[in-house]
Design a protein around this motif. Structure first.
Motif, PDB file in Angstrom:
ATOM      1  N   THR A  93       0.854  -1.183   0.000  1.00  0.00           N
ATOM      2  CA  THR A  93       0.000   0.000   0.000  1.00  0.00           C
ATOM      3  C   THR A  93       0.887   1.230   0.000  1.00  0.00           C
ATOM      4  O   THR A  93       1.769   1.374   0.864  1.00  0.00           O
ATOM      5  N   LEU A  94       0.695   2.110  -0.974  1.00  0.00           N
ATOM      6  CA  LEU A  94       1.495   3.320  -1.093  1.00  0.00           C
ATOM      7  C   LEU A  94       0.743   4.480  -0.452  1.00  0.00           C
ATOM      8  O   LEU A  94      -0.407   4.747  -0.798  1.00  0.00           O
ATOM      9  N   HIS A  95       1.392   5.164   0.473  1.00  0.00           N
ATOM     10  CA  HIS A  95       0.801   6.336   1.100  1.00  0.00           C
ATOM     11  C   HIS A  95       1.220   7.624   0.399  1.00  0.00           C
ATOM     12  O   HIS A  95       0.489   8.615   0.433  1.00  0.00           O
ATOM     13  N   PRO A 134       3.932   8.557   6.909  1.00  0.00           N
ATOM     14  CA  PRO A 134       3.986   7.222   6.311  1.00  0.00           C
ATOM     15  C   PRO A 134       4.314   7.255   4.820  1.00  0.00           C
ATOM     16  O   PRO A 134       3.841   8.126   4.081  1.00  0.00           O
ATOM     17  N   LEU A 135       5.126   6.300   4.388  1.00  0.00           N
ATOM     18  CA  LEU A 135       5.481   6.132   2.981  1.00  0.00           C
ATOM     19  C   LEU A 135       4.778   4.923   2.376  1.00  0.00           C
ATOM     20  O   LEU A 135       4.111   5.035   1.355  1.00  0.00           O
ATOM     21  N   TRP A 136       4.952   3.746   2.999  1.00  0.00           N
ATOM     22  CA  TRP A 136       4.286   2.557   2.486  1.00  0.00           C
ATOM     23  C   TRP A 136       4.113   1.520   3.591  1.00  0.00           C
ATOM     24  O   TRP A 136       4.780   1.565   4.624  1.00  0.00           O
ATOM     25  N   THR A 137       3.183   0.594   3.356  1.00  0.00           N
ATOM     26  CA  THR A 137       2.975  -0.570   4.216  1.00  0.00           C
ATOM     27  C   THR A 137       3.065  -1.805   3.338  1.00  0.00           C
ATOM     28  O   THR A 137       2.446  -1.865   2.274  1.00  0.00           O
ATOM     29  N   SER A 138       3.833  -2.785   3.797  1.00  0.00           N
ATOM     30  CA  SER A 138       4.071  -3.990   3.009  1.00  0.00           C
ATOM     31  C   SER A 138       3.741  -5.222   3.836  1.00  0.00           C
ATOM     32  O   SER A 138       4.114  -5.305   5.005  1.00  0.00           O
ATOM     33  N   ASP A 139       3.035  -6.167   3.251  1.00  0.00           N
ATOM     34  CA  ASP A 139       2.767  -7.475   3.861  1.00  0.00           C
ATOM     35  C   ASP A 139       3.391  -8.561   2.995  1.00  0.00           C
ATOM     36  O   ASP A 139       3.050  -8.686   1.816  1.00  0.00           O
ATOM     37  N   ALA A 140       4.304  -9.322   3.582  1.00  0.00           N
ATOM     38  CA  ALA A 140       4.890 -10.478   2.893  1.00  0.00           C
ATOM     39  C   ALA A 140       4.325 -11.748   3.503  1.00  0.00           C
ATOM     40  O   ALA A 140       4.377 -11.930   4.730  1.00  0.00           O
ATOM     41  N   GLN A 141       3.735 -12.621   2.673  1.00  0.00           N
ATOM     42  CA  GLN A 141       3.220 -13.907   3.144  1.00  0.00           C
ATOM     43  C   GLN A 141       4.303 -14.963   2.936  1.00  0.00           C
ATOM     44  O   GLN A 141       4.686 -15.254   1.796  1.00  0.00           O
ATOM     45  N   ILE A 142       4.790 -15.530   4.041  1.00  0.00           N
ATOM     46  CA  ILE A 142       5.900 -16.478   4.000  1.00  0.00           C
ATOM     47  C   ILE A 142       5.357 -17.882   4.246  1.00  0.00           C
ATOM     48  O   ILE A 142       4.755 -18.159   5.284  1.00  0.00           O
ATOM     49  N   PHE A 143       5.545 -18.765   3.287  1.00  0.00           N
ATOM     50  CA  PHE A 143       5.009 -20.128   3.296  1.00  0.00           C
ATOM     51  C   PHE A 143       6.110 -21.079   3.763  1.00  0.00           C
ATOM     52  O   PHE A 143       7.168 -21.162   3.138  1.00  0.00           O
ATOM     53  N   VAL A 234      -0.138   4.590  -8.987  1.00  0.00           N
ATOM     54  CA  VAL A 234      -0.291   3.310  -8.292  1.00  0.00           C
ATOM     55  C   VAL A 234      -0.571   3.570  -6.821  1.00  0.00           C
ATOM     56  O   VAL A 234       0.190   4.251  -6.135  1.00  0.00           O
ATOM     57  N   ARG A 235      -1.681   3.016  -6.323  1.00  0.00           N
ATOM     58  CA  ARG A 235      -2.066   3.184  -4.923  1.00  0.00           C
ATOM     59  C   ARG A 235      -1.789   1.922  -4.093  1.00  0.00           C
ATOM     60  O   ARG A 235      -1.566   1.987  -2.893  1.00  0.00           O
ATOM     61  N   ARG A 257      -8.762  -3.815 -17.520  1.00  0.00           N
ATOM     62  CA  ARG A 257      -9.135  -2.569 -16.847  1.00  0.00           C
ATOM     63  C   ARG A 257     -10.385  -2.782 -16.007  1.00  0.00           C
ATOM     64  O   ARG A 257     -11.357  -3.395 -16.451  1.00  0.00           O
ATOM     65  N   GLN A 258     -10.372  -2.246 -14.791  1.00  0.00           N
ATOM     66  CA  GLN A 258     -11.543  -2.218 -13.925  1.00  0.00           C
ATOM     67  C   GLN A 258     -11.593  -0.851 -13.252  1.00  0.00           C
ATOM     68  O   GLN A 258     -10.576  -0.153 -13.205  1.00  0.00           O
ATOM     69  N   PRO A 259     -12.737  -0.426 -12.724  1.00  0.00           N
ATOM     70  CA  PRO A 259     -12.787   0.879 -12.052  1.00  0.00           C
ATOM     71  C   PRO A 259     -11.790   0.953 -10.898  1.00  0.00           C
ATOM     72  O   PRO A 259     -11.844   0.162  -9.958  1.00  0.00           O
ATOM     73  N   GLY A 260     -10.846   1.879 -10.998  1.00  0.00           N
ATOM     74  CA  GLY A 260      -9.874   2.067  -9.937  1.00  0.00           C
ATOM     75  C   GLY A 260      -8.829   0.981  -9.816  1.00  0.00           C
ATOM     76  O   GLY A 260      -8.108   0.928  -8.816  1.00  0.00           O
ATOM     77  N   ALA A 261      -8.722   0.105 -10.806  1.00  0.00           N
ATOM     78  CA  ALA A 261      -7.757  -0.995 -10.694  1.00  0.00           C
ATOM     79  C   ALA A 261      -7.463  -1.572 -12.072  1.00  0.00           C
ATOM     80  O   ALA A 261      -8.212  -1.399 -13.035  1.00  0.00           O
ATOM     81  N   VAL A 262      -6.343  -2.275 -12.136  1.00  0.00           N
ATOM     82  CA  VAL A 262      -6.027  -3.159 -13.261  1.00  0.00           C
ATOM     83  C   VAL A 262      -5.864  -4.550 -12.683  1.00  0.00           C
ATOM     84  O   VAL A 262      -5.114  -4.750 -11.731  1.00  0.00           O
ATOM     85  N   ARG A 263      -6.609  -5.515 -13.202  1.00  0.00           N
ATOM     86  CA  ARG A 263      -6.417  -6.906 -12.811  1.00  0.00           C
ATOM     87  C   ARG A 263      -5.411  -7.543 -13.754  1.00  0.00           C
ATOM     88  O   ARG A 263      -5.451  -7.332 -14.969  1.00  0.00           O
ATOM     89  N   VAL A 264      -4.524  -8.348 -13.172  1.00  0.00           N
ATOM     90  CA  VAL A 264      -3.412  -8.892 -13.935  1.00  0.00           C
ATOM     91  C   VAL A 264      -3.308 -10.394 -13.715  1.00  0.00           C
ATOM     92  O   VAL A 264      -3.546 -10.882 -12.603  1.00  0.00           O
ATOM     93  N   ALA A 265      -2.965 -11.118 -14.758  1.00  0.00           N
ATOM     94  CA  ALA A 265      -2.625 -12.537 -14.656  1.00  0.00           C
ATOM     95  C   ALA A 265      -1.327 -12.747 -15.427  1.00  0.00           C
ATOM     96  O   ALA A 265      -1.174 -12.243 -16.539  1.00  0.00           O
ATOM     97  N   VAL A 266      -0.405 -13.497 -14.832  1.00  0.00           N
ATOM     98  CA  VAL A 266       0.923 -13.673 -15.434  1.00  0.00           C
ATOM     99  C   VAL A 266       1.243 -15.152 -15.559  1.00  0.00           C
ATOM    100  O   VAL A 266       1.042 -15.928 -14.610  1.00  0.00           O
ATOM    101  N   SER A 267       1.735 -15.541 -16.727  1.00  0.00           N
ATOM    102  CA  SER A 267       2.176 -16.912 -16.972  1.00  0.00           C
ATOM    103  C   SER A 267       3.624 -16.891 -17.434  1.00  0.00           C
ATOM    104  O   SER A 267       4.093 -15.914 -18.026  1.00  0.00           O
TER     105      SER A 267
END
Length: 294
Positions: A93-95, A134-143, A234-235, A257-267
């Protein structure tokens, strides 16, 4: 058990000062494939200090990777074999826009520990602020494979509905054979991405690309393709790492394209034009508005 959820969640947050300058930003941009072609004015925004802007995913390495996997494994209550650890997902999340040089305080803590029966998932939250706030908040999910089964909270299990219809844009980005070696110079020294013997111990034929490198390549493609190259739009940016990328493969990046967002899929594709293995899913890039292109 090696992971003590109660101890990890109760631990005091850890704070440290981080600094970065234009060289760190430029190195990161080169590590995610910027600068090709080297004289392209659009690429010079990522590589030339006199006109430098900062891709928001730089936050994942600023100050030598404050939200990285290895730093999460040093938190109280956490003991894990690095060969059994994978980065499962990342949100940002970018502040405010990230400056090309700065000094800030990064405060990290384990925000959640989930029991997936055959694995544990740690959520490492890092909040970064400078003297202006605040500048940014980051969450890393560690498996962590093999560390579940203690009867704890399973955590969220839902996934986003996949985008429907044909993508608005599809681009391909070639991953260099030495991409992981270059990217790791930004601070993620996990030998999984460089040492063939260690990669075999982790179950891979050879070293794999950092998930956060794919994360950065993808965000750059979205900014360049649908956001007119404007990084300040980018928010937020979230993804789930669903597969691995090997250096030398090609990423196929599809955008809706979606309202207020871009949905992405990467292969990831072994050869251009072939079907690829999904590597990033559940990936919205939150923005202000989307510019229509003809």
């Amino acid at each position: 058990m090696p992971i003590d959820a109660a101890k990890a969640l109760a631990a005091e947050p850890r704070s440290r000062e981080i600094t970065w300058d234009h060289k760190d930003v430029q190195l990161y941009h080169l590590g995610i494939g910027a600068g090709r072609p080297a004289t392209d004015p659009d690429e010079l925004r990522y590589t030339l200090e006199s006109r430098l802007h900062v891709l928001p995913s730089f936050a994942t390495v600023a100050g030598s990777g404050a939200p990285g996997v290895i730093s999460g494994l040093s938190m109280p209550g956490i003991e894990a074999d690095l060969a059994r650890v994978l980065h499962g997902g990342q949100s940002l999340t970018l502040h405010r826009p990230i400056p090309a040089a700065g000094t800030a305080t990064a405060t990290g803590r384990i925000a959640a520990v989930y029991d997936k029966v055959k694995a544990a998932v740690l959520v490492l939250r890092t909040e970064v602020a400078d003297t202006d706030g605040p500048l940014w908040t980051s969450d890393a999910q560690i498996f962590v494979r093999g560390e579940g089964g203690w009867g704890g909270d399973r955590g969220p299990s839902g996934t986003l509905e996949p985008p429907t219809g044909e993508p608005d844009r599809t681009v391909e980005r070639a991953v260099r054979e030495d991409q992981a070696l270059l990217y790791r110079l930004s601070g993620d020294w996990n030998p999984l991405h460089a040492d063939p013997e260690f990669a075999k111990l982790a179950g891979f034929d050879r070293p794999i690309l950092h998930g956060l490198c794919t994360y950065g390549i993808t965000l750059k493609a979205v900014v360049d393709t649908l956001l007119d190259g404007d990084v300040t739009r980018v928010r937020g940016y979230t993804t789930r790492f669903a597969g691995v990328v090997y250096p030398g493969e090609t990423l196929r990046i599809r955008m809706w394209r979606q309202p207020g967002a871009v949905r992405v899929a990467v292969s990831a594709c072994r050869e251009r034009g072939t079907d690829g293995t999904p590597v990033l899913t559940d990936t919205p890039v939150l923005t202000d508005t989307i510019v229509e292109h003809t």
